[in-house]
Enzyme design. Structure first.
Site, PDB file in Angstrom:
ATOM      1  N   LYS A   1       0.496  -3.459   4.913  1.00  0.00           N
ATOM      2  CA  LYS A   1      -0.361  -4.133   3.931  1.00  0.00           C
ATOM      3  C   LYS A   1       0.402  -4.991   2.931  1.00  0.00           C
ATOM      4  O   LYS A   1       1.473  -4.638   2.474  1.00  0.00           O
ATOM      5  CB  LYS A   1      -1.170  -3.091   3.127  1.00  0.00           C
ATOM      6  CG  LYS A   1      -2.275  -2.402   3.913  1.00  0.00           C
ATOM      7  CD  LYS A   1      -3.388  -3.325   4.374  1.00  0.00           C
ATOM      8  CE  LYS A   1      -4.345  -3.708   3.289  1.00  0.00           C
ATOM      9  NZ  LYS A   1      -5.144  -2.601   2.798  1.00  0.00           N
TER      10      LYS A   1
ATOM     11  N   GLN B   1     -18.067  -6.608 -38.555  1.00  0.00           N
ATOM     12  CA  GLN B   1     -16.708  -6.114 -38.312  1.00  0.00           C
ATOM     13  C   GLN B   1     -16.469  -5.913 -36.808  1.00  0.00           C
ATOM     14  O   GLN B   1     -15.335  -5.918 -36.343  1.00  0.00           O
ATOM     15  CB  GLN B   1     -16.506  -4.805 -39.074  1.00  0.00           C
ATOM     16  CG  GLN B   1     -15.139  -4.198 -38.922  1.00  0.00           C
ATOM     17  CD  GLN B   1     -14.854  -3.134 -39.983  1.00  0.00           C
ATOM     18  OE1 GLN B   1     -14.666  -3.460 -41.152  1.00  0.00           O
ATOM     19  NE2 GLN B   1     -14.856  -1.883 -39.581  1.00  0.00           N
TER      20      GLN B   1
ATOM     21  N   SER C   1       0.859  -1.183   0.000  1.00  0.00           N
ATOM     22  CA  SER C   1       0.000   0.000   0.000  1.00  0.00           C
ATOM     23  C   SER C   1       0.894   1.231   0.000  1.00  0.00           C
ATOM     24  O   SER C   1       2.000   1.201   0.529  1.00  0.00           O
ATOM     25  CB  SER C   1      -0.882  -0.031   1.239  1.00  0.00           C
ATOM     26  OG  SER C   1      -1.249   1.275   1.610  1.00  0.00           O
TER      27      SER C   1
HETATM   28  N1  ARG Z   1     -13.230  -5.354 -42.633  1.00  0.00           N
HETATM   29  C1  ARG Z   1     -14.360  -6.211 -42.813  1.00  0.00           C
HETATM   30  C2  ARG Z   1     -14.664  -6.965 -41.534  1.00  0.00           C
HETATM   31  O1  ARG Z   1     -13.860  -6.971 -40.684  1.00  0.00           O
HETATM   32  C3  ARG Z   1     -14.142  -7.244 -43.858  1.00  0.00           C
HETATM   33  C4  ARG Z   1     -14.422  -6.805 -45.236  1.00  0.00           C
HETATM   34  C5  ARG Z   1     -15.763  -7.100 -45.759  1.00  0.00           C
HETATM   35  N2  ARG Z   1     -16.341  -5.858 -45.942  1.00  0.00           N
HETATM   36  C6  ARG Z   1     -17.306  -5.587 -46.815  1.00  0.00           C
HETATM   37  N3  ARG Z   1     -17.703  -4.384 -46.864  1.00  0.00           N
HETATM   38  N4  ARG Z   1     -17.857  -6.494 -47.534  1.00  0.00           N
HETATM   39  O2  ARG Z   1     -15.695  -7.558 -41.390  1.00  0.00           O
END
Ligand code: ARG
Length: 458
Positions: free
Chosen positions: A282, A321, A276
């Protein structure tokens, strides 16, 4: 210049590009992206879709790119849309026209579905290794403390005597199931999505099983819509990881309690605890607390994945994504936790005397006292009542069942004789429980040995 420049008359807005881009988190998959592209280019060559010369040039070009990224010679452009676009762009810069042939019969949708699978398959192997290490540490400690009597708890109230080894081996069982769940997630992601294309495969005469065997997949996805839009394996992995975190978190909670002055069952090594800034006395179990706290992150990652996936129509949608940051965070967090947790457990000092002292109080042999009467022919309910009376008497006299004189026993029930003291000795209570799954020291030793053997096959 964007991939889709032909259809568009303007460059993308800068802030929109930042919003749309995934390069900041998907660049960690550059090895897998290139591995996938190499296999794809080889297959295209073998199937006569591109020439063998072109295929070889592409493979060479990609190998050069991976080398240059590894060595730091080539920097990944933070403004690229994603890792797939960056690598294809770099290849085209290096090879010209030939580079442009790589994306024949492929879409980024099946490409990204491939990359995540390749990446996570490797991570599962790593995590499994770490879980196995923890189990080994538990087995070794359990063997060492197979005779160490401690109180077992229910409702955090002292309940019945167990051994410390038995307690540790409970976590080994949980972790073995965790390995099984990791294996299951692995099996489900062991399917090649490449060839699914954007959503409906391709008219080129591709050979998906060639690509699958080049990349070490045991089979190919059977439906193209599912192949590109399946992220079950991310959810499954995140859920297996969440359950691992539940286990580590429960274990952490116990370690935190055991370290307290109130328990003093263990002491953490200095290298795995903190002090601490103000209270000189501690020694804090920060690692265990952080592991307990980080479980929340991983559960959050699982929730992210479930929520992202639950409402999207087939097939690929950009929502997907969002899968990567969540699953990567879950993987990173679990690996980091295991890296700190295993040596912390390995080096913690066990204090058997304090465990024994805690076990001597709290009447944890009361069940055995009742069982003693049952073995003499009394129905269990009557024996339970007689023992209850004795416990009340002990509390009144501030003594224990072990110390209560035989005369007092006899006043409550004439069936008692001096054999009761051996029946309620904690060692006998523990070692009498040698049925399958019991805490007897012999059991613990057999179990620890069995698990260590099992680990060799996992
Ligand atoms: N960067 C995209 C992802 O991580 C993969 C590409 C596919 N993108 C698309 N617009 N079809 O999912």
């Amino acid at each position: 210049m964007k991939l889709w420049a032909g259809r568009f008359s303007k460059e993308i807005d800068k802030k929109t590009n930042d919003f749309n881009s995934s390069i900041s988190f998907d660049s960690r998959m550059y090895h897998e992206d290139i591995e996938g592209s190499i296999a794809h280019a080889q297959m295209l060559g073998e199937c006569g879709i591109i020439s063998i010369g072109e295929s070889m040039a592409i493979v060479k070009g990609l190998e050069g790119i991976v080398r240059d990224i590894d060595s730091g010679k080539l920097e990944i452009d933070p403004n690229a849309e994603d890792i797939h676009t960056f690598i294809e762009g770099e290849l085209t810069m290096r090879l010209g026209q030939t580079g442009k042939r790589l994306h024949t019969a492929r879409s980024r949708n099946d490409q990204v579905a491939l990359d995540i699978r390749l990446y996570l398959k490797k991570e599962i192997v790593e995590i499994k290794k770490q879980v196995k290490e923890l189990i080994t540490v538990l087995c070794n400690k359990a063997e060492k403390y197979s005779n160490t009597v401690m109180p077992g708890y229910t409702h955090l109230q002292r309940a019945q005597p167990i051994t410390f080894g038995h307690h540790l081996m409970a976590y080994s069982e949980m972790l073995l199931r965790d390995i099984d769940r990791l294996d299951c997630a692995y099996r489900h992601m062991d399917e090649l999505p490449l060839g699914c294309g954007a959503l409906a495969t391709t008219t080129y005469p591709i050979d998906r099983s060639t690509t699958a065997s080049l990349l070490g997949f045991s089979r190919v996805c059977k439906n193209s819509l599912d192949g590109v839009s399946d992220r079950d394996f991310c959810m499954e992995l995140a859920s297996a990881l969440s359950i691992i975190m539940v286990h580590l978190s429960r274990f952490s909670e116990e370690i935190i309690m055991w370290c307290s002055w109130e328990f003093k069952f263990v002491e953490l090594d200095d290298a795995f605890s903190t002090g601490s800034s103000i209270m000189p006395q501690k020694k804090n179990p920060d690692i265990a607390e952080l592991v307990r706290g980080k479980s929340g992150r991983v559960f959050g990652d699982l929730m992210t994945l479930l929520t992202v996936m639950k409402g999207i129509a087939l097939a690929y949608n950009k929502d997907m994504q969002e899968d990567k940051e969540a699953i990567f965070d879950a993987v990173d967090t679990v690996k980091m936790c295991l890296t700190a947790f295993t040596p912390m457990v390995d080096t913690m000092k066990v204090l058997p005397d304090n465990m024994r002292k805690a076990a001597a109080k709290g009447f944890i042999n009361a069940t055995d006292c009742a069982d003693y009467l049952v073995k003499k022919g009394m129905p269990f309910r009557d024996a339970y009542k007689a023992t209850g009376t004795l416990v009340a008497l002990c509390i009144e006299k501030d003594t224990t069942l072990e110390e209560l004189p035989l005369a007092e026993y006899k006043k409550v029930c004439d069936a008692f004789d001096k054999g009761v003291y051996s029946a309620i000795s904690l060692e006998n209570c523990v070692n009498g429980r040698k049925t399958i799954g019991g805490p007897a020291s012999g059991n613990v030793k057999v179990q620890a040995k069995r698990v260590k053997k099992l680990l060799e096959e996992l």
